[in-house]
Design a protein around this motif. Structure first.
Motif, mmCIF file in Angstrom:
data_model
loop_
_atom_site.group_PDB
_atom_site.id
_atom_site.type_symbol
_atom_site.label_atom_id
_atom_site.label_comp_id
_atom_site.label_asym_id
_atom_site.label_seq_id
_atom_site.Cartn_x
_atom_site.Cartn_y
_atom_site.Cartn_z
ATOM 1 N N SER A 13 0.830 -1.201 0.000
ATOM 2 C CA SER A 13 0.000 0.000 0.000
ATOM 3 C C SER A 13 0.873 1.263 0.000
ATOM 4 O O SER A 13 0.520 2.270 -0.605
ATOM 5 C CB SER A 13 -0.908 0.014 1.228
ATOM 6 O OG SER A 13 -1.668 -1.167 1.274
ATOM 7 N N ALA A 40 -0.502 -0.829 -4.819
ATOM 8 C CA ALA A 40 -1.767 -1.474 -5.188
ATOM 9 C C ALA A 40 -2.924 -0.486 -5.086
ATOM 10 O O ALA A 40 -3.030 0.273 -4.115
ATOM 11 C CB ALA A 40 -2.031 -2.653 -4.258
ATOM 12 N N ARG A 45 -10.207 -0.228 0.448
ATOM 13 C CA ARG A 45 -9.527 0.314 1.620
ATOM 14 C C ARG A 45 -9.319 1.827 1.530
ATOM 15 O O ARG A 45 -8.686 2.415 2.402
ATOM 16 C CB ARG A 45 -8.128 -0.328 1.732
ATOM 17 C CG ARG A 45 -8.147 -1.778 2.104
ATOM 18 C CD ARG A 45 -6.830 -2.093 2.786
ATOM 19 N NE ARG A 45 -6.405 -3.446 2.513
ATOM 20 C CZ ARG A 45 -5.180 -3.880 2.742
ATOM 21 N NH1 ARG A 45 -4.259 -3.078 3.206
ATOM 22 N NH2 ARG A 45 -4.861 -5.128 2.498
ATOM 23 N N PHE A 75 -0.514 -0.755 -9.678
ATOM 24 C CA PHE A 75 -1.199 -1.880 -10.326
ATOM 25 C C PHE A 75 -2.573 -2.047 -9.698
ATOM 26 O O PHE A 75 -2.798 -1.687 -8.549
ATOM 27 C CB PHE A 75 -0.374 -3.181 -10.232
ATOM 28 C CG PHE A 75 -0.376 -3.842 -8.871
ATOM 29 C CD1 PHE A 75 0.398 -3.358 -7.834
ATOM 30 C CD2 PHE A 75 -1.160 -4.978 -8.629
ATOM 31 C CE1 PHE A 75 0.413 -3.969 -6.591
ATOM 32 C CE2 PHE A 75 -1.156 -5.602 -7.383
ATOM 33 C CZ PHE A 75 -0.371 -5.096 -6.361
ATOM 34 N N MET A 107 -0.713 -15.074 1.798
ATOM 35 C CA MET A 107 -0.597 -14.392 0.495
ATOM 36 C C MET A 107 0.393 -15.116 -0.411
ATOM 37 O O MET A 107 0.137 -15.309 -1.602
ATOM 38 C CB MET A 107 -0.126 -12.944 0.691
ATOM 39 C CG MET A 107 -1.240 -11.997 0.977
ATOM 40 S SD MET A 107 -0.830 -10.312 0.503
ATOM 41 C CE MET A 107 0.576 -9.978 1.535
HETATM 42 O O1 PNS Z 1 0.984 -3.265 2.273
HETATM 43 P P1 PNS Z 1 -0.141 -4.241 2.230
HETATM 44 O O2 PNS Z 1 -1.457 -3.513 2.307
HETATM 45 O O3 PNS Z 1 -0.018 -5.323 3.268
HETATM 46 O O4 PNS Z 1 -0.085 -4.951 0.786
HETATM 47 C C1 PNS Z 1 -0.987 -5.966 0.428
HETATM 48 C C2 PNS Z 1 -0.888 -6.262 -1.082
HETATM 49 C C3 PNS Z 1 -1.171 -5.010 -1.883
HETATM 50 C C4 PNS Z 1 0.502 -6.758 -1.414
HETATM 51 C C5 PNS Z 1 -1.937 -7.370 -1.415
HETATM 52 O O5 PNS Z 1 -3.194 -6.990 -0.942
HETATM 53 C C6 PNS Z 1 -2.025 -7.654 -2.909
HETATM 54 O O6 PNS Z 1 -1.154 -8.268 -3.465
HETATM 55 N N1 PNS Z 1 -3.105 -7.166 -3.541
HETATM 56 C C7 PNS Z 1 -3.334 -7.362 -4.959
HETATM 57 C C8 PNS Z 1 -4.509 -8.305 -5.214
HETATM 58 C C9 PNS Z 1 -4.070 -9.740 -5.225
HETATM 59 O O7 PNS Z 1 -3.248 -10.157 -6.002
HETATM 60 N N2 PNS Z 1 -4.662 -10.530 -4.302
HETATM 61 C C10 PNS Z 1 -4.381 -11.954 -4.173
HETATM 62 C C11 PNS Z 1 -3.057 -12.189 -3.466
HETATM 63 S S1 PNS Z 1 -3.275 -12.820 -1.895
#
Ligand code: PNS
Length: 166
Positions: A13, A40, A45, A75, A107
């Motif tokens: 973020s 992202a 959010r 992205f 993730m």
């Molecule tokens: O800094 P953050 O908010 O913890 O980052 C989270 C992030 C942006 C890396 C994650 O939410 C993300 O990759 N979002 C893109 C959507 C996606 O690919 N989601 C499935 C992966 S679990």
């Protein structure tokens, strides 16, 4: 592929980029040749955010103005799609403490399921930043405090403009 041709993506973020993020970027450049700091779009959010995606990108650009190996990009959609489009096979995430672990592994394993060619690498920050988060920085700034220990000058300037903090 040689180590010298490696492109990594550091997604997040970055609202705003902190000294902890910066340190992860610098560590990532020890294992990758080039790094995309990928902001992202997360409309769900957006209410909690302080800076627009464009402002976050500007700050990242300012902080890494002297580092040609670092690119700031935005992205939306899936991270693995973005990585594929850009030809990156490494995703970097910082792991501050055990409290990050569950979310980060979830993730990483989800992304691996979506695209087994993309490898997630976790980097531990220096202990100075193991407590630091962008949300705490936002809170300090909103409450008029001094966040200069936690963010670089270009970010501190924007925090001051935004919230009247010191
Ligand atoms: O800094 P953050 O908010 O913890 O980052 C989270 C992030 C942006 C890396 C994650 O939410 C993300 O990759 N979002 C893109 C959507 C996606 O690919 N989601 C499935 C992966 S679990």
């Amino acid at each position: 592929m040689t180590a010298k041709s490696r492109l990594a993506i550091y997604p997040g973020s970055f609202d705003p980029i902190t000294r902890g993020h910066e340190e992860i970027v610098r560590r990532a450049l020890r294992i990758a040749d080039r790094l995309i700091v990928a902001v992202a779009h997360q409309p769900s959010r957006s209410k909690q955010g302080m800076f627009s995606v464009d402002e976050r990108l500007d700050m990242i650009g300012e902080v890494f103005a002297d580092e040609p190996a670092v690119e700031a990009a935005e992205f939306d959609g899936l991270l693995v799609e973005f990585a594929r489009q850009r030809g990156a096979s490494i995703v970097v995430r910082g792991l501050r403490s055990v409290s990050d672990f569950e979310y980060e592994v979830q993730m990483a394993l989800t992304n691996r399921q979506l695209d087994p060619a993309i490898e997630t690498v976790f980097l531990a920050p220096d202990g100075r930043w193991s407590f630091l988060s962008a949300s705490l920085v936002r809170e300090i700034a909103r409450l008029g405090g001094d966040a200069s220990a936690f963010v670089s000058e270009p970010v501190q300037r924007r925090l001051r403009e935004r919230s009247g903090s010191r």
